[in-house]
Design an enzyme around this catalytic site. Structure first.
Site, short mmCIF file in Angstrom:
data_model
loop_
_atom_site.label_atom_id
_atom_site.label_comp_id
_atom_site.label_asym_id
_atom_site.label_seq_id
_atom_site.Cartn_x
_atom_site.Cartn_y
_atom_site.Cartn_z
CG HIS A 172 -1.99 -0.94 1.20
ND1 HIS A 172 -2.61 -1.77 2.12
CD2 HIS A 172 -2.65 -1.56 -0.01
CE1 HIS A 172 -3.38 -2.59 1.87
NE2 HIS A 172 -3.53 -2.48 0.55
CB ALA A 173 1.14 3.83 -2.72
NE ARG A 174 -3.63 4.48 3.33
CZ ARG A 174 -4.86 4.69 3.25
NH1 ARG A 174 -5.29 5.88 2.85
NH2 ARG A 174 -5.64 3.81 3.67
CD GLU A 175 0.13 0.47 4.56
OE1 GLU A 175 0.85 -0.84 4.28
OE2 GLU A 175 -1.11 0.40 4.42
CG ASN A 252 -2.87 -7.30 1.06
OD1 ASN A 252 -2.25 -8.40 0.62
ND2 ASN A 252 -3.01 -7.27 2.25
NE ARG A 253 -8.74 -6.06 1.44
CZ ARG A 253 -7.63 -5.77 2.23
NH1 ARG A 253 -6.42 -5.93 2.10
NH2 ARG A 253 -7.82 -4.88 3.35
CG HIS A 309 0.75 -4.29 5.11
ND1 HIS A 309 -0.23 -3.76 3.98
CD2 HIS A 309 0.90 -5.38 4.67
CE1 HIS A 309 -0.46 -4.60 3.04
NE2 HIS A 309 0.39 -5.66 3.19
CB SER A 310 2.65 1.02 8.68
OG SER A 310 2.20 1.98 7.78
CD GLU A 387 -1.39 -3.92 8.95
OE1 GLU A 387 -0.77 -2.61 9.03
OE2 GLU A 387 -2.00 -4.16 8.21
#
Length: 436
Positions: A172-175, A252-253, A309-310, A387
């Site tokens: 996920h790009a923003r993480e 991730n889906r 992830h975060s 996470e």
């Protein structure tokens, strides 16, 4: 190593071309057992879901909706008083860098700030070249916009071909914190091996490491040039989609396993943050990663998979699509996660606590996710989502001064996890769920 300040990156700092979050606030709403009531109240105002964490709902509120949000009377606290200011602080790049070969152990200033994508690529190229007899540059394909989905393959004595440890980061790009964590672990493995550290050498002599720090490079670059909170890849919607302005699939889906399972943990709506795509693997990033994982399965086998992830400080194992579906291996996954969590808590400067357990039960339902797929199709013996910090004071926009504590504590945890991968550590005749 040469680090040039990237003008596209600086545009995010200056706000020249980027989505502005000046004056926006992030609020943490306590839901507890009142989730339905909270959702109903929030539906009356314009807002965006930031994330859901441990009985709380973190929401992004625009400047003109703050008064309306306050009038709802929800039990909430402020995480970011001015998100635009937090983003500007986060994106500050320190100006001078020395070659990473001059730095070993914990003194590398690389881990004191965030960096443009091109500098990350150069950093990895130099790291790989510093370990030429025991590494190579690898790839799982290309992104939608044609960028290399690069990775580095590390091995120890007697050459490659041992069971694989596979890392995926920046899904996920923003993480943003995911990449520095993976970079720190890779550097510790290489530095320790070259220095003759017996423990690190044992890890690399027993397992091959395949490390992919940016499996969503297009999205990551977009967070640095246009929208800091972008999540998905940058693939256009299907031709038949009603709304042709909604870009991106959630990587991730989009995995094959449980892609269309019920209860649904992804969205068929191309405008959703969790848009799953038209069919499994129709994101080129997923197709390449899946092919790579299947090749590892059929050759070396996958001992450990981690999807980084975060945020929210969790160690999650399969399954994600149902709260009450437990894999036969849950006992050893849980025992290992508990020991990793304990080591991080006791060994980190922040005494960081990680909660652990099956993803669907601990977090919320997710379908088409990587850990489920790498377990069922990739046959990974251990499969986790981690996470990363924090618990919610900063969320996706983690200040630069929090990078170093985050990366150091993950190295503590990974050393424990590597030491637990041996079969003899676990009593397979025992119960499926351990009490820790």
């Amino acid at each position: 190593m040469r680090f040039a300040l990237n003008f596209a990156w600086l545009s995010l700092v200056a706000g020249a071309t980027a989505t502005s979050y000046d004056g926006y606030q992030v609020r943490r709403v306590k839901t507890g057992t009142q989730l339905a009531s909270v959702k109903q109240k929030l539906s009356t105002i314009s807002h965006e879901t930031w994330d859901r964490v441990h009985g709380h709902w973190d929401v992004l509120i625009s400047r003109d909706q703050i008064g309306a949000f306050n009038a709802l009377g929800l039990n909430a606290r402020t995480l970011h008083e001015d998100l635009g200011h937090s983003i500007t602080k986060e994106a500050h790049v320190k100006g001078s860098w020395k070659r990473q070969s001059n730095h070993t152990g914990g003194d590398d200033p690389w881990f004191d700030s965030y960096h443009p994508y091109d500098d990350h690529v150069e950093w990895w190229q130099e790291l790989q070249k510093s370990f030429p007899q025991n590494s190579n540059w690898t790839s799982s394909g290309t992104s939608y916009e044609g960028r290399d989905l690069f990775g580095v393959h590390l091995w120890g004595a007697s050459g490659p071909g041992k069971p694989a440890v596979l890392y995926h980061g920046t899904v996920h790009a923003r993480e943003w914190i995911a990449a520095p964590v993976i970079e720190y672990i890779a550097k510790q493995l290489i530095d320790g091996y070259k220095a003759g550290d017996n423990v690190t050498q044992a890890f690399l002599n027993k397992y091959d490491f395949y490390i992919f720090p940016f499996v969503n490079p297009d999205g990551f670059i977009y967070t640095q040039t246009n929208d800091r909170l972008w999540r998905k890849n940058r693939q256009p919607p299907p031709a038949k989609a009603r709304n042709q302005t909604c870009i991106g699939r959630d990587i991730n889906r989009n995995w094959e396993t449980n892609w269309d399972a019920t209860p649904r943990g992804a969205s068929p709506n191309e405008c959703s943050q969790t848009y799953r795509g038209e069919k499994p693997r129709d994101a080129p990033e997923n197709a390449g990663l899946d092919d790579f994982a299947r090749k590892l399965r059929d050759s070396q086998g996958i001992k450990l998979f981690i999807d980084w992830h975060s945020y929210s400080q969790l160690i999650l194992s399969p399954f994600g699509h149902k709260e009450t579906l437990y894999a036969p291996e849950l006992g050893k996954w849980t025992k290992a996660a508990a020991l990793v969590s304990e080591a991080i808590r006791d060994g980190s400067s922040n005494a960081t606590t990680f909660t652990f357990g099956p993803s669907g039960a601990v977090l919320y339902p997710t379908t088409g996710s990587a850990p489920d797929h790498l377990y069922t199709i990739g046959r990974a013996e251990f499969s986790y989502t981690i996470e990363l910090p924090d618990f919610g004071d900063f969320g996706f926009v983690l200040p630069p001064e929090r990078i170093r504590p985050a990366v150091e504590e993950q190295w503590i945890g990974q050393q424990v996890l590597f030491s637990l991968l041996d079969e003899e550590f676990f009593d397979e005749t025992g119960p499926a769920i351990f009490t820790i």
